[in-house]
Write a protein that holds these residues in place. Structure first.
Motif, PDB file in Angstrom:
ATOM      1  N   GLY A 113       0.832  -1.207   0.000  1.00  0.00           N
ATOM      2  CA  GLY A 113       0.000   0.000   0.000  1.00  0.00           C
ATOM      3  C   GLY A 113       0.863   1.252   0.000  1.00  0.00           C
ATOM      4  N   PRO A 114       0.456   2.270   0.750  1.00  0.00           N
ATOM      5  CA  PRO A 114       1.252   3.499   0.779  1.00  0.00           C
ATOM      6  C   PRO A 114       2.597   3.309   1.486  1.00  0.00           C
ATOM      7  CG  PRO A 114      -0.519   3.630   2.380  1.00  0.00           C
ATOM      8  CD  PRO A 114      -0.742   2.372   1.576  1.00  0.00           C
ATOM      9  N   TYR A 115       2.744   2.208   2.220  1.00  0.00           N
ATOM     10  CA  TYR A 115       3.997   1.932   2.934  1.00  0.00           C
ATOM     11  C   TYR A 115       5.102   1.504   1.974  1.00  0.00           C
ATOM     12  CZ  TYR A 115       1.028   2.564   6.888  1.00  0.00           C
ATOM     13  OH  TYR A 115       0.160   3.130   7.787  1.00  0.00           O
ATOM     14  N   ARG A 116       4.763   1.247   0.718  1.00  0.00           N
ATOM     15  CA  ARG A 116       5.783   1.004  -0.317  1.00  0.00           C
ATOM     16  C   ARG A 116       6.575   2.264  -0.579  1.00  0.00           C
ATOM     17  NH1 ARG A 116       1.738  -1.779  -4.277  1.00  0.00           N
ATOM     18  NH2 ARG A 116       0.875   0.271  -3.945  1.00  0.00           N
ATOM     19  N   PHE A 117       5.945   3.407  -0.368  1.00  0.00           N
ATOM     20  CA  PHE A 117       6.540   4.682  -0.741  1.00  0.00           C
ATOM     21  C   PHE A 117       7.075   5.473   0.448  1.00  0.00           C
ATOM     22  CE2 PHE A 117       2.820   3.715  -3.445  1.00  0.00           C
ATOM     23  CZ  PHE A 117       3.500   3.371  -4.601  1.00  0.00           C
ATOM     24  N   LEU A 118       6.432   5.327   1.606  1.00  0.00           N
ATOM     25  CA  LEU A 118       6.788   6.110   2.798  1.00  0.00           C
ATOM     26  C   LEU A 118       6.726   5.227   4.040  1.00  0.00           C
ATOM     27  CD1 LEU A 118       4.437   9.157   2.124  1.00  0.00           C
ATOM     28  CD2 LEU A 118       6.920   9.205   1.951  1.00  0.00           C
ATOM     29  N   SER A 119       7.564   5.533   5.013  1.00  0.00           N
ATOM     30  CA  SER A 119       7.514   4.793   6.278  1.00  0.00           C
ATOM     31  C   SER A 119       6.280   5.154   7.101  1.00  0.00           C
ATOM     32  CB  SER A 119       8.757   5.098   7.112  1.00  0.00           C
ATOM     33  OG  SER A 119       9.904   4.634   6.457  1.00  0.00           O
ATOM     34  N   HIS A 120       5.862   6.406   7.040  1.00  0.00           N
ATOM     35  CA  HIS A 120       4.753   6.888   7.872  1.00  0.00           C
ATOM     36  C   HIS A 120       3.755   7.709   7.044  1.00  0.00           C
ATOM     37  CE1 HIS A 120       6.855   5.562  11.472  1.00  0.00           C
ATOM     38  NE2 HIS A 120       7.948   6.121  10.995  1.00  0.00           N
ATOM     39  N   PRO A 121       3.095   7.092   6.067  1.00  0.00           N
ATOM     40  CA  PRO A 121       2.174   7.858   5.221  1.00  0.00           C
ATOM     41  C   PRO A 121       0.977   8.434   5.971  1.00  0.00           C
ATOM     42  CG  PRO A 121       1.926   5.507   4.814  1.00  0.00           C
ATOM     43  CD  PRO A 121       3.123   5.673   5.704  1.00  0.00           C
ATOM     44  N   ASN A 122       0.567   7.784   7.046  1.00  0.00           N
ATOM     45  CA  ASN A 122      -0.573   8.290   7.814  1.00  0.00           C
ATOM     46  C   ASN A 122      -0.269   9.677   8.382  1.00  0.00           C
ATOM     47  OD1 ASN A 122      -3.261   7.515   8.803  1.00  0.00           O
ATOM     48  ND2 ASN A 122      -2.333   7.834  10.800  1.00  0.00           N
ATOM     49  N   TYR A 123       0.992   9.886   8.757  1.00  0.00           N
ATOM     50  CA  TYR A 123       1.365  11.185   9.311  1.00  0.00           C
ATOM     51  C   TYR A 123       1.455  12.254   8.232  1.00  0.00           C
ATOM     52  CZ  TYR A 123       2.100   8.296  13.370  1.00  0.00           C
ATOM     53  OH  TYR A 123       1.916   7.401  14.392  1.00  0.00           O
ATOM     54  N   VAL A 124       1.700  11.862   6.996  1.00  0.00           N
ATOM     55  CA  VAL A 124       1.625  12.821   5.890  1.00  0.00           C
ATOM     56  C   VAL A 124       0.186  13.328   5.799  1.00  0.00           C
ATOM     57  CG1 VAL A 124       1.789  13.095   3.379  1.00  0.00           C
ATOM     58  CG2 VAL A 124       3.553  11.799   4.612  1.00  0.00           C
ATOM     59  N   ALA A 125      -0.780  12.415   5.910  1.00  0.00           N
ATOM     60  CA  ALA A 125      -2.193  12.806   5.896  1.00  0.00           C
ATOM     61  C   ALA A 125      -2.516  13.748   7.043  1.00  0.00           C
ATOM     62  CB  ALA A 125      -3.087  11.566   5.954  1.00  0.00           C
ATOM     63  N   VAL A 126      -1.988  13.461   8.226  1.00  0.00           N
ATOM     64  CA  VAL A 126      -2.229  14.309   9.399  1.00  0.00           C
ATOM     65  C   VAL A 126      -1.659  15.713   9.185  1.00  0.00           C
ATOM     66  CG1 VAL A 126      -1.635  14.638  11.844  1.00  0.00           C
ATOM     67  CG2 VAL A 126      -2.340  12.385  11.030  1.00  0.00           C
ATOM     68  N   VAL A 127      -0.448  15.791   8.662  1.00  0.00           N
ATOM     69  CA  VAL A 127       0.195  17.090   8.428  1.00  0.00           C
ATOM     70  C   VAL A 127      -0.581  17.894   7.398  1.00  0.00           C
ATOM     71  CG1 VAL A 127       2.259  18.209   7.493  1.00  0.00           C
ATOM     72  CG2 VAL A 127       2.497  16.366   9.167  1.00  0.00           C
ATOM     73  N   VAL A 128      -0.941  17.262   6.286  1.00  0.00           N
ATOM     74  CA  VAL A 128      -1.675  17.969   5.230  1.00  0.00           C
ATOM     75  C   VAL A 128      -3.029  18.443   5.750  1.00  0.00           C
ATOM     76  CG1 VAL A 128      -2.807  17.708   2.973  1.00  0.00           C
ATOM     77  CG2 VAL A 128      -0.477  16.837   3.326  1.00  0.00           C
ATOM     78  N   GLU A 129      -3.756  17.548   6.414  1.00  0.00           N
ATOM     79  CA  GLU A 129      -5.060  17.933   6.939  1.00  0.00           C
ATOM     80  C   GLU A 129      -4.936  19.052   7.976  1.00  0.00           C
ATOM     81  OE1 GLU A 129      -8.798  15.432   8.362  1.00  0.00           O
ATOM     82  OE2 GLU A 129      -7.213  15.537   9.883  1.00  0.00           O
ATOM     83  N   GLY A 130      -3.886  19.004   8.779  1.00  0.00           N
ATOM     84  CA  GLY A 130      -3.706  19.988   9.853  1.00  0.00           C
ATOM     85  C   GLY A 130      -3.580  21.421   9.385  1.00  0.00           C
ATOM     86  N   PHE A 131      -2.940  21.622   8.233  1.00  0.00           N
ATOM     87  CA  PHE A 131      -2.889  23.004   7.735  1.00  0.00           C
ATOM     88  C   PHE A 131      -4.016  23.279   6.749  1.00  0.00           C
ATOM     89  CE2 PHE A 131       0.006  21.049   4.573  1.00  0.00           C
ATOM     90  CZ  PHE A 131      -0.514  21.548   3.390  1.00  0.00           C
ATOM     91  N   ALA A 132      -4.435  22.265   5.984  1.00  0.00           N
ATOM     92  CA  ALA A 132      -5.436  22.501   4.933  1.00  0.00           C
ATOM     93  C   ALA A 132      -6.846  22.713   5.485  1.00  0.00           C
ATOM     94  CB  ALA A 132      -5.437  21.343   3.931  1.00  0.00           C
ATOM     95  N   ASN A 162       8.909   4.234  15.779  1.00  0.00           N
ATOM     96  CA  ASN A 162      10.057   3.558  15.158  1.00  0.00           C
ATOM     97  C   ASN A 162      10.714   2.561  16.113  1.00  0.00           C
ATOM     98  OD1 ASN A 162       9.749   4.742  12.659  1.00  0.00           O
ATOM     99  ND2 ASN A 162      11.204   6.381  13.065  1.00  0.00           N
ATOM    100  N   ARG A 163      10.822   2.934  17.377  1.00  0.00           N
ATOM    101  CA  ARG A 163      11.374   1.995  18.368  1.00  0.00           C
ATOM    102  C   ARG A 163      10.487   0.762  18.486  1.00  0.00           C
ATOM    103  NH1 ARG A 163      13.023   6.541  21.639  1.00  0.00           N
ATOM    104  NH2 ARG A 163      11.032   6.415  22.713  1.00  0.00           N
ATOM    105  N   ALA A 164       9.178   0.966  18.540  1.00  0.00           N
ATOM    106  CA  ALA A 164       8.246  -0.154  18.666  1.00  0.00           C
ATOM    107  C   ALA A 164       8.289  -1.042  17.425  1.00  0.00           C
ATOM    108  CB  ALA A 164       6.828   0.364  18.905  1.00  0.00           C
ATOM    109  N   LEU A 165       8.342  -0.437  16.259  1.00  0.00           N
ATOM    110  CA  LEU A 165       8.343  -1.196  15.012  1.00  0.00           C
ATOM    111  C   LEU A 165       9.653  -1.932  14.778  1.00  0.00           C
ATOM    112  CD1 LEU A 165       6.495   1.310  12.649  1.00  0.00           C
ATOM    113  CD2 LEU A 165       5.619  -0.842  13.589  1.00  0.00           C
ATOM    114  N   ALA A 166      10.732  -1.485  15.411  1.00  0.00           N
ATOM    115  CA  ALA A 166      12.034  -2.134  15.244  1.00  0.00           C
ATOM    116  C   ALA A 166      12.003  -3.589  15.709  1.00  0.00           C
ATOM    117  CB  ALA A 166      13.118  -1.355  16.000  1.00  0.00           C
ATOM    118  N   SER A 167      11.046  -3.947  16.543  1.00  0.00           N
ATOM    119  CA  SER A 167      10.943  -5.323  17.036  1.00  0.00           C
ATOM    120  C   SER A 167      10.260  -6.260  16.036  1.00  0.00           C
ATOM    121  CB  SER A 167      10.162  -5.351  18.357  1.00  0.00           C
ATOM    122  OG  SER A 167       8.802  -5.003  18.123  1.00  0.00           O
TER     123      SER A 167
END
Length: 183
Positions: A113-132, A162-167
């Motif tokens: 899914g979007p994780y092919r392109f970015l490690s944290h795509p959900n946060y891209v959505a949060v950032v965009v929505e937060g200003f838009a 990232n620490r949690a996902l490292a496991s």
């Protein structure tokens, strides 16, 4: 202002739907030995995201900025795109998507899914929505304040995640997910 209020209400309802999915998924994860990280910053995240909706409404109703069509319609398109990306993340992560950071030991990290392109795509959505979202009706004060506070929060959140996902195992099948979330 009425249409903007309805938009904020719709986003608020969408957030409630996310919380229902999150609660169900948290129970699923905990039943499988899920381990939660980052509990201390979670309440700050909830307050900040609630503040985005309340702040945008208050700013528009109290300051009464003029609706600027070129800005408003462009920002609305970004809000819709952010929602689409968010729900793509939720669908990709499936039962492991959560507003909290919960990792189920033994499950692989998702790379589809979007994780092919970015490690944290959900946060891209949060950032965009937060200003838009506030800028749909020229609530620039809310957009700036949320963006700055969210940048600080995401610095903490992504480090915890990232620490949690490292496991988790590095390779993943096309199916089940990792533990990225939003409120």
């Amino acid at each position: 202002m009425t249409w903007f209020t309805l938009l904020i209400g719709a986003v608020g309802l969408e957030r409630l739907a996310e919380l229902v999915v999150s609660k169900r998924n948290a129970a699923w994860s905990f039943a499988r030995g899920g381990v939660e990280s980052g509990q201390r910053h979670y309440v700050v995240m909830v307050v900040l995201h609630t503040g985005l909706l309340v702040g945008a409404l208050l700013e528009v109703w109290l300051r009464r900025p003029t609706f600027v069509p070129a800005l408003g319609w462009t920002m609305l398109a970004l809000v819709v795109a952010a929602q689409a990306l968010r729900w793509w993340c939720i669908a990709t992560l499936g039962r492991q998507w959560n507003t909290r950071v919960i990792v189920v030991p033994g499950l692989p990290r998702v790379t589809g899914g979007p994780y092919r392109f970015l490690s944290h795509p959900n946060y891209v959505a949060v950032v965009v929505e937060g200003f838009a979202l506030p800028l749909v009706h020229s609530a620039w004060i809310t957009a700036i304040v949320f963006t700055i506070l969210n940048a600080v929060l995401l610095t903490v959140r992504i480090r915890v995640e990232n620490r949690a996902l490292a496991s988790l195992p590095v390779t993943a099948p096309a199916g089940p997910p990792s533990a990225e979330a939003t409120p």
